[in-house]
Scaffold this motif. Structure first.
Motif, PDB file in Angstrom:
ATOM      1  N   GLY A  32       0.791  -1.212   0.000  1.00  0.00           N
ATOM      2  CA  GLY A  32       0.000   0.000   0.000  1.00  0.00           C
ATOM      3  C   GLY A  32       0.827   1.267   0.000  1.00  0.00           C
ATOM      4  O   GLY A  32       0.299   2.351   0.187  1.00  0.00           O
ATOM      5  N   THR A  33       2.113   1.163  -0.177  1.00  0.00           N
ATOM      6  CA  THR A  33       2.936   2.372  -0.258  1.00  0.00           C
ATOM      7  C   THR A  33       3.476   2.507  -1.679  1.00  0.00           C
ATOM      8  O   THR A  33       3.755   1.528  -2.364  1.00  0.00           O
ATOM      9  CB  THR A  33       4.121   2.303   0.735  1.00  0.00           C
ATOM     10  N   TYR A  34       3.605   3.740  -2.119  1.00  0.00           N
ATOM     11  CA  TYR A  34       4.066   4.021  -3.470  1.00  0.00           C
ATOM     12  C   TYR A  34       5.236   5.001  -3.384  1.00  0.00           C
ATOM     13  O   TYR A  34       5.218   5.959  -2.596  1.00  0.00           O
ATOM     14  CB  TYR A  34       2.939   4.622  -4.313  1.00  0.00           C
ATOM     15  N   GLU A  35       6.224   4.757  -4.195  1.00  0.00           N
ATOM     16  CA  GLU A  35       7.380   5.649  -4.250  1.00  0.00           C
ATOM     17  C   GLU A  35       7.037   6.922  -5.015  1.00  0.00           C
ATOM     18  O   GLU A  35       7.448   8.012  -4.639  1.00  0.00           O
ATOM     19  CB  GLU A  35       8.565   4.938  -4.914  1.00  0.00           C
ATOM     20  N   ASP A  36       6.283   6.772  -6.079  1.00  0.00           N
ATOM     21  CA  ASP A  36       5.938   7.916  -6.924  1.00  0.00           C
ATOM     22  C   ASP A  36       4.678   8.584  -6.382  1.00  0.00           C
ATOM     23  O   ASP A  36       3.622   7.948  -6.272  1.00  0.00           O
ATOM     24  CB  ASP A  36       5.712   7.413  -8.359  1.00  0.00           C
ATOM     25  N   PRO A  37       4.732   9.874  -6.026  1.00  0.00           N
ATOM     26  CA  PRO A  37       3.550  10.559  -5.478  1.00  0.00           C
ATOM     27  C   PRO A  37       2.384  10.646  -6.466  1.00  0.00           C
ATOM     28  O   PRO A  37       1.225  10.650  -6.062  1.00  0.00           O
ATOM     29  CB  PRO A  37       4.046  11.961  -5.120  1.00  0.00           C
ATOM     30  N   ILE A  94       1.447   8.341  -8.692  1.00  0.00           N
ATOM     31  CA  ILE A  94       0.752   7.054  -8.678  1.00  0.00           C
ATOM     32  C   ILE A  94      -0.061   6.923  -7.382  1.00  0.00           C
ATOM     33  O   ILE A  94      -1.210   6.471  -7.404  1.00  0.00           O
ATOM     34  CB  ILE A  94       1.758   5.885  -8.816  1.00  0.00           C
ATOM     35  N   ALA A  95       0.506   7.396  -6.268  1.00  0.00           N
ATOM     36  CA  ALA A  95      -0.207   7.351  -4.990  1.00  0.00           C
ATOM     37  C   ALA A  95      -1.463   8.208  -5.051  1.00  0.00           C
ATOM     38  O   ALA A  95      -2.527   7.828  -4.550  1.00  0.00           O
ATOM     39  CB  ALA A  95       0.707   7.816  -3.862  1.00  0.00           C
TER      40      ALA A  95
END
Length: 146
Positions: A101-106, A108-109
């Motif tokens: 549930g975590t994304y590196e790219d803001p 995509i989040a």
């Protein structure tokens, strides 16, 4: 024995408040030949109790205290402990690198968050449509109370 006293003892008996001596009085009273007609239904009950209290055991009971039963009991306890230990030891906590549930790219989040919030909004609106019936019910009850 006085009839009112017997009736009071019966009430206490069925409430579970009689002493052993009072219960003996009831047994003696109901094992007599003549009992008032409104108390006849209790006669069989107390006669049964007095008959059953005279029965004694004719055989000696031997308890089997063999070690097989205790061995099986200990094996069951050991198996239960092993099962519980296995469950707790194999259930390892997740790696912090594998968090879901975590994304590196803001960007995509943000897109995923919008998609989930849109889905929640649609579900809330579906539930809201059902509330129309509740409003109608409320307005009808207000008309009836006025």
């Amino acid at each position: 024995m006085e009839l009112s006293n017997i009736e009071k003892l019966l009430e206490k008996y069925f409430e579970g408040e009689t002493t052993i001596s009072e219960e003996k009085e009831l047994k003696v009273y109901f094992t007599r030949e003549t009992v008032p007609s409104h108390l006849e239904r209790y006669k069989d009950l107390f006669q049964y109790f007095s008959q059953e209290s005279t029965i004694t055991a004719t055989k000696d009971l031997k308890l089997n205290t063999s070690s097989k039963k205790s061995r099986y009991a200990w094996m069951g306890i050991a198996a239960s402990i092993a099962l519980i230990a296995g469950i707790f030891l194999t259930n390892t906590p997740p790696n912090p690198d594998e968090t879901l549930g975590t994304y590196e790219d803001p960007e995509i989040a943000l897109q995923e968050t919008k998609k989930i919030l849109n889905m929640v909004s649609q579900l809330m609106n579906e539930g809201k449509q059902e509330l129309v019936y509740l409003n109608e019910f409320e307005s009808t009850t207000e008309k009836l109370t006025k």
